[in-house]
Design a protein around this motif. Structure first.
Motif, PDB file in Angstrom:
ATOM      1  N   ARG A  55      -5.099  -1.517  -0.563  1.00 34.00           N
ATOM      2  CA  ARG A  55      -6.508  -1.222  -0.270  1.00 34.00           C
ATOM      3  C   ARG A  55      -7.202  -2.433   0.349  1.00 34.00           C
ATOM      4  NH1 ARG A  55      -8.056  -0.071  -5.165  1.00 34.00           N
ATOM      5  NH2 ARG A  55      -7.347   2.090  -5.068  1.00 34.00           N
ATOM      6  N   GLY A  56      -6.862  -3.626  -0.134  1.00 34.45           N
ATOM      7  CA  GLY A  56      -7.516  -4.832   0.357  1.00 34.45           C
ATOM      8  C   GLY A  56      -6.962  -5.351   1.673  1.00 34.45           C
ATOM      9  N   GLY A  57      -5.683  -5.064   1.967  1.00 32.39           N
ATOM     10  CA  GLY A  57      -5.061  -5.644   3.150  1.00 32.39           C
ATOM     11  C   GLY A  57      -4.842  -4.707   4.312  1.00 32.39           C
ATOM     12  N   ASP A  58      -4.836  -3.405   4.069  1.00 34.03           N
ATOM     13  CA  ASP A  58      -4.508  -2.435   5.122  1.00 34.03           C
ATOM     14  C   ASP A  58      -5.731  -2.167   5.994  1.00 34.03           C
ATOM     15  OD1 ASP A  58      -3.256  -0.523   6.646  1.00 34.03           O
ATOM     16  OD2 ASP A  58      -3.477   1.076   5.160  1.00 34.03           O
ATOM     17  N   THR A  59      -5.980  -3.059   6.949  1.00 39.15           N
ATOM     18  CA  THR A  59      -7.196  -2.954   7.767  1.00 39.15           C
ATOM     19  C   THR A  59      -7.151  -1.795   8.752  1.00 39.15           C
ATOM     20  OG1 THR A  59      -6.236  -4.596   9.269  1.00 39.15           O
ATOM     21  CG2 THR A  59      -7.760  -5.394   7.580  1.00 39.15           C
ATOM     22  N   ASP A  60      -5.959  -1.414   9.224  1.00 39.95           N
ATOM     23  CA  ASP A  60      -5.884  -0.300  10.178  1.00 39.95           C
ATOM     24  C   ASP A  60      -5.670   1.051   9.497  1.00 39.95           C
ATOM     25  OD1 ASP A  60      -3.268  -0.470   9.364  1.00 39.95           O
ATOM     26  OD2 ASP A  60      -2.454  -1.058  11.323  1.00 39.95           O
ATOM     27  N   GLN A  61      -5.664   1.040   8.164  1.00 39.98           N
ATOM     28  CA  GLN A  61      -5.605   2.280   7.375  1.00 39.98           C
ATOM     29  C   GLN A  61      -4.413   3.163   7.723  1.00 39.98           C
ATOM     30  OE1 GLN A  61      -8.050   2.884   4.870  1.00 39.98           O
ATOM     31  NE2 GLN A  61      -8.487   0.759   5.400  1.00 39.98           N
ATOM     32  N   ASP A  62      -3.236   2.529   7.965  1.00 43.14           N
ATOM     33  CA  ASP A  62      -2.044   3.329   8.256  1.00 43.14           C
ATOM     34  C   ASP A  62      -1.123   3.460   7.041  1.00 43.14           C
ATOM     35  OD1 ASP A  62      -1.094   0.763   8.069  1.00 43.14           O
ATOM     36  OD2 ASP A  62       0.147   0.845   9.887  1.00 43.14           O
ATOM     37  N   GLY A  63      -1.603   2.972   5.908  1.00 47.80           N
ATOM     38  CA  GLY A  63      -0.816   3.097   4.679  1.00 47.80           C
ATOM     39  C   GLY A  63       0.285   2.069   4.541  1.00 47.80           C
ATOM     40  N   LYS A  64       0.320   1.071   5.444  1.00 46.09           N
ATOM     41  CA  LYS A  64       1.340   0.022   5.384  1.00 46.09           C
ATOM     42  C   LYS A  64       0.719  -1.315   5.755  1.00 46.09           C
ATOM     43  CE  LYS A  64       5.219   3.072   6.596  1.00 46.09           C
ATOM     44  NZ  LYS A  64       6.351   3.297   7.530  1.00 46.09           N
ATOM     45  N   LEU A  65       1.393  -2.389   5.355  1.00 46.67           N
ATOM     46  CA  LEU A  65       0.955  -3.736   5.714  1.00 46.67           C
ATOM     47  C   LEU A  65       1.952  -4.346   6.687  1.00 46.67           C
ATOM     48  CD1 LEU A  65      -0.004  -5.252   2.214  1.00 46.67           C
ATOM     49  CD2 LEU A  65      -1.558  -4.334   3.920  1.00 46.67           C
ATOM     50  N   ASP A  66       1.458  -4.766   7.878  1.00 45.83           N
ATOM     51  CA  ASP A  66       2.327  -5.583   8.720  1.00 45.83           C
ATOM     52  C   ASP A  66       2.105  -7.045   8.322  1.00 45.83           C
ATOM     53  OD1 ASP A  66       0.001  -6.537  10.018  1.00 45.83           O
ATOM     54  OD2 ASP A  66       0.090  -4.926  11.491  1.00 45.83           O
ATOM     55  N   PHE A  67       2.847  -7.964   8.958  1.00 51.41           N
ATOM     56  CA  PHE A  67       2.769  -9.356   8.509  1.00 51.41           C
ATOM     57  C   PHE A  67       1.395  -9.970   8.756  1.00 51.41           C
ATOM     58  CE2 PHE A  67       3.588 -13.974   9.000  1.00 51.41           C
ATOM     59  CZ  PHE A  67       3.987 -14.213   7.692  1.00 51.41           C
ATOM     60  N   GLU A  68       0.746  -9.573   9.839  1.00 51.53           N
ATOM     61  CA  GLU A  68      -0.586 -10.106  10.128  1.00 51.53           C
ATOM     62  C   GLU A  68      -1.582  -9.682   9.051  1.00 51.53           C
ATOM     63  OE1 GLU A  68      -3.870 -10.170  13.771  1.00 51.53           O
ATOM     64  OE2 GLU A  68      -1.965  -9.094  13.986  1.00 51.53           O
ATOM     65  N   GLU A  69      -1.539  -8.407   8.675  1.00 53.58           N
ATOM     66  CA  GLU A  69      -2.420  -7.921   7.601  1.00 53.58           C
ATOM     67  C   GLU A  69      -2.073  -8.595   6.273  1.00 53.58           C
ATOM     68  OE1 GLU A  69      -3.390  -3.313   8.931  1.00 53.58           O
ATOM     69  OE2 GLU A  69      -1.428  -3.788   8.052  1.00 53.58           O
ATOM     70  N   PHE A  70      -0.770  -8.773   6.041  1.00 54.60           N
ATOM     71  CA  PHE A  70      -0.313  -9.403   4.801  1.00 54.60           C
ATOM     72  C   PHE A  70      -0.822 -10.839   4.694  1.00 54.60           C
ATOM     73  CE2 PHE A  70       3.144 -11.475   2.269  1.00 54.60           C
ATOM     74  CZ  PHE A  70       2.978 -10.749   1.100  1.00 54.60           C
ATOM     75  N   THR A  71      -0.703 -11.618   5.781  1.00 54.34           N
ATOM     76  CA  THR A  71      -1.159 -13.021   5.733  1.00 54.34           C
ATOM     77  C   THR A  71      -2.673 -13.102   5.618  1.00 54.34           C
ATOM     78  OG1 THR A  71      -1.116 -13.094   8.165  1.00 54.34           O
ATOM     79  CG2 THR A  71       0.803 -13.961   6.997  1.00 54.34           C
ATOM     80  N   ARG A  72      -3.387 -12.188   6.276  1.00 49.14           N
ATOM     81  CA  ARG A  72      -4.845 -12.187   6.155  1.00 49.14           C
ATOM     82  C   ARG A  72      -5.266 -11.905   4.713  1.00 49.14           C
ATOM     83  NH1 ARG A  72      -5.982  -8.136   9.316  1.00 49.14           N
ATOM     84  NH2 ARG A  72      -5.684  -9.358  11.227  1.00 49.14           N
ATOM     85  N   TYR A  73      -4.564 -10.954   4.089  1.00 52.35           N
ATOM     86  CA  TYR A  73      -4.855 -10.645   2.687  1.00 52.35           C
ATOM     87  C   TYR A  73      -4.580 -11.862   1.799  1.00 52.35           C
ATOM     88  CZ  TYR A  73      -4.347  -8.715  -2.012  1.00 52.35           C
ATOM     89  OH  TYR A  73      -4.469  -8.498  -3.357  1.00 52.35           O
ATOM     90  N   LEU A  74      -3.446 -12.544   2.038  1.00 51.47           N
ATOM     91  CA  LEU A  74      -3.094 -13.712   1.223  1.00 51.47           C
ATOM     92  C   LEU A  74      -4.081 -14.853   1.420  1.00 51.47           C
ATOM     93  CD1 LEU A  74       0.811 -13.889   1.405  1.00 51.47           C
ATOM     94  CD2 LEU A  74      -0.639 -12.789  -0.290  1.00 51.47           C
ATOM     95  N   GLN A  75      -4.615 -15.013   2.632  1.00 56.06           N
ATOM     96  CA  GLN A  75      -5.621 -16.046   2.880  1.00 56.06           C
ATOM     97  C   GLN A  75      -6.880 -15.782   2.061  1.00 56.06           C
ATOM     98  OE1 GLN A  75      -5.998 -15.842   7.131  1.00 56.06           O
ATOM     99  NE2 GLN A  75      -4.444 -17.413   7.511  1.00 56.06           N
ATOM    100  N   GLU A  76      -7.299 -14.523   2.036  1.00 60.89           N
ATOM    101  CA  GLU A  76      -8.474 -14.152   1.237  1.00 60.89           C
ATOM    102  C   GLU A  76      -8.200 -14.341  -0.254  1.00 60.89           C
ATOM    103  OE1 GLU A  76      -9.361 -10.168   2.363  1.00 60.89           O
ATOM    104  OE2 GLU A  76      -9.986 -10.708   4.402  1.00 60.89           O
ATOM    105  N   ARG A  77      -6.970 -13.983  -0.670  1.00 56.95           N
ATOM    106  CA  ARG A  77      -6.601 -14.168  -2.069  1.00 56.95           C
ATOM    107  C   ARG A  77      -6.611 -15.643  -2.443  1.00 56.95           C
ATOM    108  NH1 ARG A  77      -7.364 -12.104  -5.930  1.00 56.95           N
ATOM    109  NH2 ARG A  77      -5.542 -12.868  -7.065  1.00 56.95           N
ATOM    110  N   GLU A  78      -6.096 -16.482  -1.577  1.00 58.63           N
ATOM    111  CA  GLU A  78      -6.059 -17.912  -1.861  1.00 58.63           C
ATOM    112  C   GLU A  78      -7.461 -18.476  -2.031  1.00 58.63           C
ATOM    113  OE1 GLU A  78      -3.784 -20.554   0.458  1.00 58.63           O
ATOM    114  OE2 GLU A  78      -1.861 -19.630  -0.029  1.00 58.63           O
ATOM    115  N   HIS A  79      -8.402 -17.994  -1.207  1.00 59.81           N
ATOM    116  CA  HIS A  79      -9.784 -18.462  -1.325  1.00 59.81           C
ATOM    117  C   HIS A  79     -10.357 -18.116  -2.704  1.00 59.81           C
ATOM    118  CE1 HIS A  79     -13.863 -19.530  -0.217  1.00 59.81           C
ATOM    119  NE2 HIS A  79     -14.272 -18.304  -0.546  1.00 59.81           N
TER     120      HIS A  79
END
Length: 437
Positions: free
Chosen positions: A69-93
């Motif tokens: 829910r937090g990382g799937d920005t294009d709402q396709d039900g999957k995370l690509d690596f770009e979405e995954f790293t963006r999610y991890l950056q937000e998590r790290e903050h």
């Protein structure tokens, strides 16, 4: 996106090469690679669930849904690596903010006292030994402190939003015994008390108890019959007992006494919780925390207080369970007839063996549960604070069974005393009446 399947380099690996922080991106790539089991360059919810389970996270936490829910920005039900790293950056903050709130002396390390102090700030009191258990679950280098990297790597895929959620996670992870067993009532933080979370949890427990008691009511009624009527001359068995009850009163008679058995859950839980809070405060005095033994004493006293107050309902439950068809019009009629024929003292028949039975049951249940749980954690669960629902269920089943076996003779005496009524037929006559063989 081209995946590893078509022979070309995975696109998310290419992104790593352009990163300003290659070490961090390399770690993220390895993490993504562990989750992407089919190597198609995308991680779906099933891969997330399986990957988190391999890392020791409980399926009941539904972390995979939160991550998607937090990382799937294009709402396709999957995370690509770009979405995954963006999610991890937000998590790290978010994790960095939480780390700073824990690191009270700003030395870049979290120690045992800071963990303990954070719990105390939120109104949950734990001992130094309990705080050490939490620290050990994250301390990879054996320094007895947690640095930023250990903190980040431990919680990076755990979608907790703030320190209150982290404390709640630690509290209910079952590594700490702060009141999760039946002997010691739930211990709630100040926020849980103010927001009403405590009564919601008690209500949920009461509803679960009502369902489970209703489901096992026929066996419970059979148990009471066998406790009261079985003897050397009257060999009762499970099949004969159930058959006799059905012949005497039909299928519905198997649930006799279940109404009051369910009804007493709510007052018993509420009284136990309130008594536990008061007794805990009295025992603690000027201390900041209670030791396990002190919480066991507080829990046992709270249980005894609740049992004393609702004990007349226990007697009513036994009488209603044993009643013949047409003997009582309901709970109120049963209580009225007991009061008229036997007096007020009849409502406390069997009280002493019942109270004496609390100590061996509670002590053995708690001791065996904690021993089994900690043995499993030490042997099989080095990197997680959650042993999993099946392990907890097994530990709870074994410990409860041992406690029941130890206290059963007193439970037998209590039930027979509760069933005593000079106006009733003798046990032998009643057994014949319901067709027991």
């Amino acid at each position: 996106m081209r995946g590893a399947r078509d022979g070309g380099p995975a696109p998310w690996r290419a992104l790593c090469q352009d990163s300003r922080d290659p070490e961090r991106q390399k770690h993220w790539a390895e993490l993504f690679d562990q989750l992407d089991t089919n190597k198609d360059g995308r991680v779906d919810i099933n891969e997330l669930r399986e990957g988190l389970a391999r890392m020791g996270m409980s399926a009941s936490s539904h972390a995979e849904q939160e991550i998607l829910r937090g990382g799937d920005t294009d709402q396709d039900g999957k995370l690509d690596f770009e979405e995954f790293t963006r999610y991890l950056q937000e998590r790290e903050h978010k994790l960095l903010l939480m780390f700073h709130s824990l690191d009270r002396n700003n030395d870049g390390q979290i120690d045992v006292s800071e963990i303990q102090q954070t719990f105390h700030t939120l109104g949950v009191y734990i001992s130094l030994q309990q705080a050490e258990k939490i620290l050990h679950s994250m301390d990879r280098d054996g320094t007895m402190t947690i640095d930023w990297h250990e903190w980040r790597d431990h919680f990076i895929l755990n979608p907790l939003e703030n320190m209150e959620e982290v404390v709640h996670y630690w509290k209910h992870s079952m590594v700490l015994d702060i009141g999760e067993c039946l002997t010691v009532p739930d211990e709630f933080s100040e926020k849980e008390k103010k927001t009403g979370m405590w009564w919601k949890q008690l209500l949920a427990g009461a509803m679960a108890g009502a369902v489970s008691r209703t489901g096992t009511a026929p066996l419970d009624r059979l148990k009471v019959f066998m406790q009261v009527h079985a003897s050397k001359t009257n060999n009762m068995n499970v099949f004969g007992g159930l058959k006799g009850m059905i012949q005497e009163g039909g299928i519905r008679s198997l649930w006799r006494g279940n109404g009051i058995n369910v009804l007493k859950i709510a007052p018993e839980s509420a009284i136990k919780f309130m008594a536990y809070e008061q007794i805990k405060r009295a025992i603690r005095g000027q201390q900041e925390t209670l030791r396990v033994q002190e919480r066991f004493v507080a829990g046992s006293l709270a249980g005894a207080t609740a049992q004393t107050i609702i004990y007349p309902m226990e007697v009513l439950k036994t009488r209603l369970t044993l009643r013949k068809t047409g003997q009582y019009a309901g709970m109120a009629d049963c209580a009225k007839k007991i009061l008229q024929k036997e007096g007020i003292r009849a409502f406390y028949k069997g009280y002493l063996p019942n109270m004496l039975g609390i100590i061996p049951y509670a002590g053995i249940d708690l001791a065996i549960y904690e021993t089994l749980k900690n043995m499993w954690l030490q042997k099989y669960s080095k990197n997680t604070v959650d042993p999993g629902i099946l392990v907890l269920l097994a530990c709870g089943t074994i410990s409860s069974t041992c406690g029941q076996i130890a206290s059963y003779p007193l439970a037998l005496v209590r039930t027979r005393m509760q069933a005593q009524d000079t106006s009733f037929a003798s046990p032998a006559e009643r057994v014949q009446d319901v067709g027991h063989k």
